[in-house]
Design a protein around this motif. Structure first.
Motif, PDB file in Angstrom:
ATOM      1  N   ASP A 131      27.476  38.998 -10.915  1.00 21.25           N
ATOM      2  CA  ASP A 131      28.935  38.885 -10.882  1.00 21.25           C
ATOM      3  C   ASP A 131      29.350  37.547 -10.267  1.00 21.25           C
ATOM      4  O   ASP A 131      30.297  36.912 -10.724  1.00 21.25           O
ATOM      5  CB  ASP A 131      29.544  40.037 -10.079  1.00 21.25           C
ATOM      6  N   CYS A 132      28.644  37.149  -9.223  1.00 19.59           N
ATOM      7  CA  CYS A 132      28.942  35.861  -8.579  1.00 19.59           C
ATOM      8  C   CYS A 132      28.695  34.713  -9.542  1.00 19.59           C
ATOM      9  O   CYS A 132      29.456  33.733  -9.574  1.00 19.59           O
ATOM     10  CB  CYS A 132      28.088  35.692  -7.326  1.00 19.59           C
ATOM     11  N   GLU A 138      34.376  42.105   6.081  1.00 20.91           N
ATOM     12  CA  GLU A 138      33.929  42.178   4.686  1.00 20.91           C
ATOM     13  C   GLU A 138      35.035  42.735   3.793  1.00 20.91           C
ATOM     14  O   GLU A 138      35.276  42.237   2.699  1.00 20.91           O
ATOM     15  CB  GLU A 138      32.688  43.065   4.587  1.00 20.91           C
ATOM     16  N   ARG A 139      35.722  43.763   4.278  1.00 17.51           N
ATOM     17  CA  ARG A 139      36.825  44.340   3.505  1.00 17.51           C
ATOM     18  C   ARG A 139      37.940  43.328   3.287  1.00 17.51           C
ATOM     19  O   ARG A 139      38.535  43.254   2.208  1.00 17.51           O
ATOM     20  CB  ARG A 139      37.356  45.565   4.252  1.00 17.51           C
ATOM     21  N   LYS A 140      38.226  42.518   4.315  1.00 18.76           N
ATOM     22  CA  LYS A 140      39.271  41.503   4.196  1.00 18.76           C
ATOM     23  C   LYS A 140      38.906  40.454   3.153  1.00 18.76           C
ATOM     24  O   LYS A 140      39.743  40.044   2.342  1.00 18.76           O
ATOM     25  CB  LYS A 140      39.534  40.823   5.543  1.00 18.76           C
ATOM     26  N   LEU A 141      37.649  40.011   3.153  1.00 13.85           N
ATOM     27  CA  LEU A 141      37.209  39.034   2.158  1.00 13.85           C
ATOM     28  C   LEU A 141      37.346  39.599   0.745  1.00 13.85           C
ATOM     29  O   LEU A 141      37.813  38.915  -0.168  1.00 13.85           O
ATOM     30  CB  LEU A 141      35.757  38.621   2.421  1.00 13.85           C
ATOM     31  N   LYS A 142      36.934  40.852   0.561  1.00 13.60           N
ATOM     32  CA  LYS A 142      37.037  41.478  -0.757  1.00 13.60           C
ATOM     33  C   LYS A 142      38.493  41.601  -1.197  1.00 13.60           C
ATOM     34  O   LYS A 142      38.826  41.350  -2.360  1.00 13.60           O
ATOM     35  CB  LYS A 142      36.362  42.847  -0.741  1.00 13.60           C
ATOM     36  N   ASP A 143      39.347  41.987  -0.261  1.00  9.19           N
ATOM     37  CA  ASP A 143      40.775  42.104  -0.591  1.00  9.19           C
ATOM     38  C   ASP A 143      41.363  40.754  -0.969  1.00  9.19           C
ATOM     39  O   ASP A 143      42.209  40.660  -1.879  1.00  9.19           O
ATOM     40  CB  ASP A 143      41.544  42.708   0.590  1.00  9.19           C
ATOM     41  N   ASP A 144      40.931  39.705  -0.277  1.00  9.06           N
ATOM     42  CA  ASP A 144      41.399  38.349  -0.611  1.00  9.06           C
ATOM     43  C   ASP A 144      40.995  37.965  -2.034  1.00  9.06           C
ATOM     44  O   ASP A 144      41.756  37.390  -2.785  1.00  9.06           O
ATOM     45  CB  ASP A 144      40.842  37.329   0.396  1.00  9.06           C
ATOM     46  N   PHE A 145      39.721  38.303  -2.395  1.00  8.01           N
ATOM     47  CA  PHE A 145      39.253  37.998  -3.744  1.00  8.01           C
ATOM     48  C   PHE A 145      40.078  38.746  -4.794  1.00  8.01           C
ATOM     49  O   PHE A 145      40.441  38.201  -5.829  1.00  8.01           O
ATOM     50  CB  PHE A 145      37.781  38.370  -3.894  1.00  8.01           C
ATOM     51  N   ILE A 146      40.343  40.009  -4.502  1.00 11.55           N
ATOM     52  CA  ILE A 146      41.117  40.828  -5.429  1.00 11.55           C
ATOM     53  C   ILE A 146      42.503  40.209  -5.683  1.00 11.55           C
ATOM     54  O   ILE A 146      42.973  40.113  -6.811  1.00 11.55           O
ATOM     55  CB  ILE A 146      41.254  42.270  -4.908  1.00 11.55           C
TER      56      ILE A 146
END
Length: 338
Positions: A270-271, A325-333
Motif C-alpha cells: 500500500d505504501c 499511531e491513530r493520529k497519523l492514520k487519521d491525518d492520512f485519511i
C-alpha cells in the motif's frame, strides 16, 4: 538444466533457535519433518483418499472459492495471452464435493487445473488446528491451500512465511529481493496472485524478451518438499511454486517477524502504491532526492534518526504510542479525502 543453489536445511529446530538465530538473518531455510507428527500428515502419507477423508471429518459445510483452469494451461495460473484478464475462472463450491472431485481427477490423464487457496482452517475445518498444532505459532492462524498439479509464478509475500507441505510434493524456486528487476514483475494492481508476479515463465523463459532473467536464474535457490517438510520464506523473497502431485495440500503461517500478540501485519505494498501516486510527476533528479530521504528516515542506511532526535519528537521514527499511531492514520485519511 538450471543449476540451482541449495537452501540450508535443518531438522529438530526449536522455536527459540528459529526466532533468535534464523529469522534475523532473513534468509530462507528448509525445516525437514517440521510437522511430521501431525495426524493430517500421517493420513496424507497413507493415501490421498485418507488425506481427504481426514479433512472432510472436520468440514463445516461452508462453500469456498475454487479456481478452475482449462487443461491447456497445464496448471500454470497466469494472465491470458494479451494480459486483459486471467487464464482461469473462479466460483464457489462445497469443499467436500471439491475434494471428492479432486480425487476423481487424480485418476485421469487429461484434467483441468483446480485449486482452493488461502482458506481459513477454523472457518472450513473447525477443530483441525487443535489436532495439528505447531509450537512455533501458538497465536497465528494458518491458511490452507489444496489442489492438483498447479504452478504459481514467482511472487513475494509482504510478511515472513513458513509454508508446510501436508500432502503431495512441492518444489520451491526462490529469488532474493535484489533480483526484482531481473524477474520482470508485472502490475501491482492487476495480477493473478494478489501481489506482482514475474511475467517470465520459469519453465519456458523467453530470454529474447526478458534477457535479465538469465541473471535471476544464476542466483536462484530451489528445494523440493514432501509431507511434513516446511520452508521459511522471508518477506519480499520471490518464490515460484510447483505442486507436483495430483492431490496436494499446504498449510502456511504468515506473520510479521515477531511473536508479539496483536502485532500488526505490515502493508508495504500500500505504501508503494501511495509513493508512486505521490511522486509520479517528479523528475528523475527529484526522485533521486527523495530516495536519499527514504534511505535516511525509513531504511536508516547511515545514521539512525532515532539516535539523535529526542524521543518525544520521534513519532513514527521510533517507538510509537497507540494514540500517536491513530493520529497519523487519521491525518492520512483526511489528506486522502482532499
Amino acid at each position: 538444466m538450471t543449476d540451482y543453489k541449495n537452501i540450508p536445511e535443518y531438522s529438530d529446530l526449536s522455536p527459540s533457535q528459529f526466532f533468535e538465530d534464523i529469522v534475523p538473518q532473513q534468509k530462507p531455510i528448509v525445516i525437514r519433518r517440521f510437522a511430521s507428527h501431525w495426524p493430517l500428515v500421517s493420513a496424507a502419507k497413507k493415501s490421498p483418499q485418507d488425506f481427504v477423508s481426514y479433512l472432510v471429518s472436520f468440514y463445516s459445510g461452508k462453500k469456498a472459492r475454487v479456481l478452475l483452469g482449462h487443461p491447456d494451461i497445464k496448471g500454470y495460473f497466469f494472465y491470458n495471452e494479451d494480459m486483459t484478464g486471467l487464464n482461469y475462472i473462479a466460483g464457489e463450491e462445497r469443499l467436500d464435493l471439491y475434494l471428492g472431485r479432486l480425487l476423481e481427477l487424480s485418476a485421469k490423464d487429461v484434467y483441468p487445473s483446480v485449486s482452493v487457496q488461502s482458506v481459513s482452517p477454523d472457518e472450513f475445518f473447525p477443530g483441525l488446528i487443535e489436532e495439528n498444532k505447531v509450537d512455533f505459532f501458538p497465536d497465528v492462524e494458518p491458511r490452507m491451500w489444496i489442489g492438483n498439479q498447479v504452478t504459481v509464478g514467482a511472487h513475494f509475500d509482504g510478511s515472513d512465511n513458513i509454508a508446510c507441505v501436508v500432502s503431495g510434493r512441492r518444489r520451491f524456486t526462490l529469488f532474493s529481493p535484489e533480483q526484482v528487476a531481473n524477474l520482470y514483475p508485472g502490475s501491482i494492481n492487476f495480477n493473478p496472485a494478489g501481489v506482482p508476479v514475474s511475467l517470465v515463465n520459469l519453465h519456458d523463459p523467453d530470454f529474447e524478451r526478458y534477457p535479465r532473467f538469465k541473471t535471476a536464474l544464476e542466483n536462484a535457490y530451489s528445494a523440493e518438499l514432501g509431507p511434513g517438510d516446511a520452508i521459511y520464506i522471508p518477506m519480499l523473497w520471490w518464490h515460484h511454486v510447483d505442486s507436483l502431485g495430483k492431490v496436494n495440500g499446504l498449510m502456511n503461517y504468515w506473520w510479521s517477524g515477531t511473536l508479539a500478540k496483536g502485532a500488526v501485519q505490515p502493508k508495504p505494498l500500500d505504501c508503494l502504491n501511495m509513493a508512486m501516486l505521490a511522486m509520479r510527476n517528479l523528475t528523475p533528479r527529484q526522485r533521486d532526492a527523495w530516495r536519499a530521504m527514504f534511505d535516511h528516515y525509513l531504511f536508516k542506511k547511515n545514521v539512525d534518526p532515532a539516535s539523535y532526535i529526542p524521543e518525544q519528537c520521534q513519532y513514527a521514527i521510533g517507538k510509537i504510542t497507540p494514540k500517536a499511531e491513530r493520529k497519523l492514520k487519521d491525518d492520512f485519511i483526511e489528506r486522502l479525502k482532499q
